[in-house]
Design an enzyme around this catalytic site. Structure first.
Site, PDB file in Angstrom:
ATOM      1  N   LYS A   3     -85.319 -54.961 -55.107  1.00 18.30           N
ATOM      2  CA  LYS A   3     -84.735 -54.785 -56.208  1.00 18.30           C
ATOM      3  C   LYS A   3     -85.273 -55.133 -57.584  1.00 18.30           C
ATOM      4  O   LYS A   3     -85.763 -56.184 -57.789  1.00 18.30           O
ATOM      5  CB  LYS A   3     -83.087 -55.386 -56.426  1.00 18.30           C
ATOM      6  CG  LYS A   3     -82.406 -55.027 -57.456  1.00 18.30           C
ATOM      7  CD  LYS A   3     -81.087 -55.975 -57.414  1.00 18.30           C
ATOM      8  CE  LYS A   3     -80.329 -55.768 -58.505  1.00 18.30           C
ATOM      9  NZ  LYS A   3     -78.958 -56.491 -58.850  1.00 18.30           N
ATOM     10  N   GLY A  51     -69.973 -67.763 -44.945  1.00 19.70           N
ATOM     11  CA  GLY A  51     -70.364 -66.707 -45.893  1.00 19.70           C
ATOM     12  C   GLY A  51     -71.709 -67.061 -46.508  1.00 19.70           C
ATOM     13  O   GLY A  51     -72.401 -67.928 -46.483  1.00 19.70           O
TER      14      GLY A  51
END
Length: 519
Positions: free
Chosen positions: A83, A15
């Site tokens: 962002k 992950g």
């Protein structure tokens, strides 16, 4: 006789946490050199990654650059967008039908309040008519207009406005996996860990897998998520719950297609408060990631899904919703013997303010910078790590709770419980009492590695309408003329940036086609 040097590290779990930690450690500990620390990552073929951590902090830019990643390639491979912060909608007060209130927590102010000039007291004294976030930054204005933080001619990882990324977390983990194994010397084993073998001292000596046999190492990193099969299960380190402070213990996630190929893409996370939690709305290059984080004590699962679908609107029809339980809290120790936990095996608060990936970076960097090549250094390194991350997580909890406990909303039991003094940490209550009559200053932040700095607190406090009464202390703020000049300078800079910066979608299309210049 026990080996006295630490030359081999085994990471359990992939992950984002596992592969990002592997990349940072491999680069800093020089795994490509035969004399460097050798890294092996064991990832289960049977356990899918969570895949919803789509927000990052600006630190990720230097991390990616340091491990040798090309920015344009990364963005294309991970559906990434820029962002510039977060917009908080309807957190301040219960919205009237057809209306909303919002404020921004941008990634930077024009003048750093701790080191340049703190404009907050002068704003409180009425020297700017604009909302705090608009008065003190250019970035909030840029974000509201849908503009990008840079141009296509800005070099790779360079910025005109500070930025991080929104990204597809599943693709990001796969991208890091390829980079680690192909370019950084990390060995990969696809298998399940079925047994953890320990020495007489309690330290881990080896791992037994179902398909690849025994894996020996000198040090172990637990990135196995909430299972925490090394630190939690094998070493029996307890879990400190925080559900009496942070209530949101469940998330629903949905992938929403854009309504048209040229639909605007927000360059900020949109966090909208609801009756028992809040929705995130994140624009990736090819879709939106939308979800609802809520308290199961204050809402049924059926009602939560209805809130999410109502937020998305007609576009939600037929779309699948994933339900994700959240285990709120942190380990009583993050490092024990020769094992450290990073990621959700170490701690989890909730996704508000997107701190999860940053704290993985911070943990991996500290581990690499203080890595004990000799076993005699393990205890010292572990004590320092535990003290640092206990503080970091406690400070993060305070900041997340701030968003809830100063809200004016009282329209549900959820909001009434969130403002109850019994749910607010003493450390935060003490600061809020001080800030009723004195604006926050750098002296309220006494640790160099606090995750959330003075400017972040100012954006949330005054975006939420927190009342700081300076009437008894006006004379202490005598730099009014200088403050007026700085407010005017921000206005002027904003006008120039609004004229120069492209739309977010326009820049993304160029990045995906042509890429940035390399530095």
């Amino acid at each position: 006789m026990e080996k006295q040097t630490i030359d081999r590290v085994a990471i359990v779990g992939g992950g984002t946490a596992g592969w990002l930690a592997a990349a940072i450690l491999a680069k800093k500990l020089n795994s490509l050199d035969p004399d460097g620390v050798q890294l092996t990552l064991i990832e289960s073929p049977d356990i899918p990654i969570l895949g919803v951590g789509e927000g990052t902090w600006p630190t990720i830019r230097s991390t990616l650059q340091s491990i040798g990643v090309d920015e344009s390639e990364f963005m294309r491979e991970c559906d990434a967008t820029f962002k510039q912060g977060a917009e908080f909608v309807n957190w301040r007060e219960t919205p009237l039908k057809g209306s909303k209130h919002s404020y921004f927590h941008p990634l930077s102010a024009v003048f750093h309040s701790a080191y340049d000039f703190n404009l907050a007291p002068y704003w409180l004294l009425g020297q700017s008519p604009q909302p705090y976030d608009m008065a003190t930054t250019t970035q909030s204005r840029i974000s509201r207009l849908g503009l990008a933080p840079k141009k296509i001619t800005t070099p790779s990882y360079g910025a005109i406005q500070n930025y991080s990324y929104h990204l597809n977390a599943t693709k990001f983990a796969d991208f890091l996996k390829r980079h680690c194994t192909q370019k950084l010397g990390v060995k990969f084993i696809c298998a399940n860990v079925i047994e953890v073998e320990q020495a007489g001292s309690g330290a881990i000596s080896s791992l037994v897998t179902d398909t690849r046999g025994r894996v020996d190492a000198d040090f172990f990193v637990d990135c196995s998520g909430s299972r925490a099969i090394l630190l939690g299960q094998a070493l029996n380190v307890g879990w400190h719950k925080i559900d009496d402070i942070i209530f949101n213990d469940t998330a629903l996630a949905m992938q929403v297609p854009y309504s048209s190929p040229d639909a605007p893409i927000a360059s900020h996370t949109i966090a909208t408060a609801h009756e028992a939690g809040w929705t995130w709305d994140i624009g990736l290059h090819n879709r939106r990631g939308v979800g609802y984080v809520y308290s199961s004590r204050h809402s049924s699962a059926e009602r939560a899904e209805a809130v999410l679908r109502d937020y998305v609107g007609a576009e939600s029809e037929g779309l699948e919703v994933r339900k994700i339980p959240l285990n709120l809290g942190y380990r009583e120790e993050f490092w024990k013997h020769n094992c450290v936990a990073i990621g959700m095996s170490a701690a989890f608060i909730e996704p508000l303010e997107a701190s999860a990936i940053f704290l993985v970076e911070a943990a991996a960097n500290m581990l690499a910078d203080t890595f004990p090549r000799r076993r005699a250094s393990l205890d010292y390194a572990g004590r320092k790590f535990n003290a640092t991350f206990k503080l970091r997580w406690d400070k993060s909890i305070d900041f997340i709770k701030l968003h809830y406990c100063i809200s004016g909303r009282r329209d549900s039991q959820y909001w009434r419980d969130n403002v109850a003094p019994t749910s607010i940490p003493d450390s935060l209550q003490e600061k809020l009492t001080q800030w009723r009559h004195h604006p926050p200053s750098k002296h309220d932040f006494d640790y160099a590695f606090e995750p959330f700095v003075l400017d972040s607190y100012l954006f949330v406090l005054y975006g939420m309408g927190f009342n700081t009464d300076l009437s008894a202390n006006r004379s202490a703020f005598s730099d009014g003329e200088q403050a007026l000049q700085k407010f005017a300078e921000i206005d002027k800079l904003s006008e120039r940036l609004m004229a120069e910066l492209p739309s977010h979608r326009h820049l993304l299309e160029k990045v995906y086609r042509f890429g940035f210049q390399t530095i």
